[in-house]
Design an enzyme around this catalytic site. Structure first.
Site, PDB file in Angstrom:
ATOM      1  N   GLY B  14     -61.848  52.021  11.130  1.00 52.95           N
ATOM      2  CA  GLY B  14     -61.961  51.831  12.573  1.00 52.95           C
ATOM      3  C   GLY B  14     -63.210  52.474  13.145  1.00 52.95           C
ATOM      4  N   ASN B 106     -54.318  47.510   5.526  1.00 51.02           N
ATOM      5  CA  ASN B 106     -54.080  47.077   4.154  1.00 51.02           C
ATOM      6  C   ASN B 106     -52.718  46.436   3.967  1.00 51.02           C
ATOM      7  OD1 ASN B 106     -56.398  47.843   2.692  1.00 51.02           O
ATOM      8  ND2 ASN B 106     -55.779  49.990   2.749  1.00 51.02           N
ATOM      9  N   LYS B 188     -56.645  39.776  -1.526  1.00 49.85           N
ATOM     10  CA  LYS B 188     -57.068  41.179  -1.481  1.00 49.85           C
ATOM     11  C   LYS B 188     -56.094  42.084  -2.238  1.00 49.85           C
ATOM     12  CE  LYS B 188     -59.331  44.683   1.177  1.00 49.85           C
ATOM     13  NZ  LYS B 188     -59.388  45.477   2.397  1.00 49.85           N
ATOM     14  N   ASN B 192     -56.210  45.394  -4.580  1.00 53.88           N
ATOM     15  CA  ASN B 192     -55.622  46.633  -4.065  1.00 53.88           C
ATOM     16  C   ASN B 192     -54.467  47.153  -4.910  1.00 53.88           C
ATOM     17  OD1 ASN B 192     -57.221  47.382  -1.907  1.00 53.88           O
ATOM     18  ND2 ASN B 192     -56.096  46.131  -0.436  1.00 53.88           N
ATOM     19  N   SER B 258     -58.958  54.401  -1.198  1.00 53.22           N
ATOM     20  CA  SER B 258     -58.371  55.152  -0.084  1.00 53.22           C
ATOM     21  C   SER B 258     -57.065  55.815  -0.507  1.00 53.22           C
ATOM     22  CB  SER B 258     -58.130  54.228   1.104  1.00 53.22           C
ATOM     23  OG  SER B 258     -57.191  53.220   0.763  1.00 53.22           O
TER      24      SER B 258
END
Lengths: 302, 302
Positions: B14, B106, B188, B192, B258
């Site tokens: 963000g 996510n 994605k 991930n 992350s």
């Protein structure tokens, strides 16, 4: 006359069982690796739930090289399986015609390799059900259990297995004889695969692994894959084994498996004997084992 | 007139995208959490492969509470999914009748939950293909990539998605419009699930995970399970996707995902959005996903 015993690779397991045999009057010769200097100085110090004892430096037959050791009637192999490529150079100097070889190592494939090198009729395998750690000062902490289940490999005569079991029982180590060594090996893998494998890979003690329903499901799934692999290889384990093994594990508290300790100390992991041999046995029998495969692949990451 | 933009949960993603929009003249209001004090003092500092910039404290519209923020034309949600239970209290104060909501979070399930709370016609989802970290001093390090793929959720009109994509493109962020948002979400996840999931569970950077044939097999197996789960849910991804994704990952070096960073910082992991939603979608479609299940169970261990 008492048989001469050699302990090859006296870490926690070899130090403890060899120590008990020596404590009860058997002539035991220990090949040490990492703790040779410490035991020469301090003796073999064992803190045990079944009673502490020490073999003093004067009484201890400690060696750092196999070719300095006397020939033995019984060679007990407690090397880490990651050192199995030293079998020939460490064991060959100790052998007489009738010498028996007992491996107390983890996992699959050890008896087969010993039989290939030294002939099958003298090979036996034992499963040590014991919670035991070696400390940095070379002393040994025996935390729980201690029972050995022992069996002959293929053509090894049952009488000779019973004779060796008797040596342990005379040394206050409960030792029972297995009708089928392979059954015992697979039964132990049902515990070793999840708890050693996950413990090392995730760096978690046994209590963490079974603290949640998800963790218990994870452990149970791996156990069921090992049981299916065993069945594919003609070994039929009882279906309630996972529940019993998980219940037993609850009594162990925050236990660090040997493979988790190896990881923490940056030592090689027994991935080959515990995980890869099981996986290969599953694949050879065309038994699906996706989680065992995943665990093996995780355990071999750099 | 330029649309008023609110960034809800201005962490790395963000802060970076909101910063780029502000840098290009859009009125952007940021709801910070962990780094509020730092950005009030230092401004929003971005070190980026595409050019460094800073929004000074005087120019930065930084907030620590949503109900102090002005109503917005576009709310961009970049909360960690572990904070999704705050959707209502954080987003509701910002809404006008026509306010659009774009989640750049996510995993699966975010659009569905936003649609349930705020109505489906205003919800869009975006996939941020970006390597980005927030430092302890509140500054943001943009390491690689940055492309956004964006799509409308169900009844959200395509025109409105194109309008929002245009805001990003005007701010030098490549933003393309997806015909099918769900396709993009699943595509994605193929990356991930293994890299965030294994990265966090095993505490390994992406390069370690693909350094060996076993590691690549592990990553590929998980990717294939995600692709099968997607197919079971009507989304047909190309079969060469695992190879392409692994090749792309080789260019990233020792990248900490992350979720690995969250683990290292003892923050909650996005297990629910990334692993559990995928697993549930597989189970709902009766698609076997044993390795995904194992990964989920490992990721939830205490």
């Amino acid at each position: 006359m008492k048989p001469t015993i050699a302990i090859i690779g006296a870490g926690a397991v070899g130090g403890y069982y060899g120590g008990r045999l020596a404590q009860h009057g058997f002539p035991v010769h220990f090949l040490f690796h990492g703790s040779y200097e410490a035991v020469r100085r301090n003796g073999l110090i064992v803190k045990s739930v079944d009673g502490d004892f020490t073999i003093s430096p004067a009484e201890l037959h400690a060696y750092s090289q196999a070719d300095h050791m006397p020939k033995a009637d019984l060679v007990i192999v407690t090397l880490k399986t990651t050192a199995n490529h030293f079998y020939e150079s460490l064991i060959d100097p100790l052998l007489k015609d009738q010498t028996l070889i007992l491996t107390l190592q983890n996992g699959l494939g050890n008896e087969e390799e010993l039989a290939r090198l030294f002939g099958p009729a003298r090979i036996m395998g034992g499963l040590a059900f014991v919670c035991i750690n070696r400390m940095n000062d070379g002393s040994i902490h025996h935390l729980d259990h201690g029972h050995i289940k022992m069996g002959g490999f293929e053509s090894c005569p049952p009488d000779r297995v019973r004779e060796v079991a008797e040596l342990f029982n005379q040394s206050r180590i409960r030792c029972t004889v297995l009708e089928d060594l392979r059954y015992g090996r697979w039964e132990k893998l049902v515990w070793n695969v999840p708890f050693n494998g996950l413990g090392a890979t995730l760096d978690k003690t046994t209590d963490k692994l079974i603290a949640t329903p998800q963790g218990q499901a994870l452990v149970r799934t791996l156990m069921l894959e090992v049981i299916a692999a065993a069945a594919g290889n003609g070994i039929h384990l009882p279906p309630d084994l996972p529940d019993r093994k998980i219940d037993e594990t609850k009594t162990m508290g925050a236990y660090r498996t040997s493979m988790q300790i190896d990881r923490q100390e940056n030592r090689p992991l027994e991935v080959e004997a515990i995980l890869h041999h099981s996986l290969r046995a599953a694949m050879a029998a065309r038994v699906p084992a996706p989680c065992l495969q995943m665990l093996y692949e995780m355990a071999t990451l750099p």
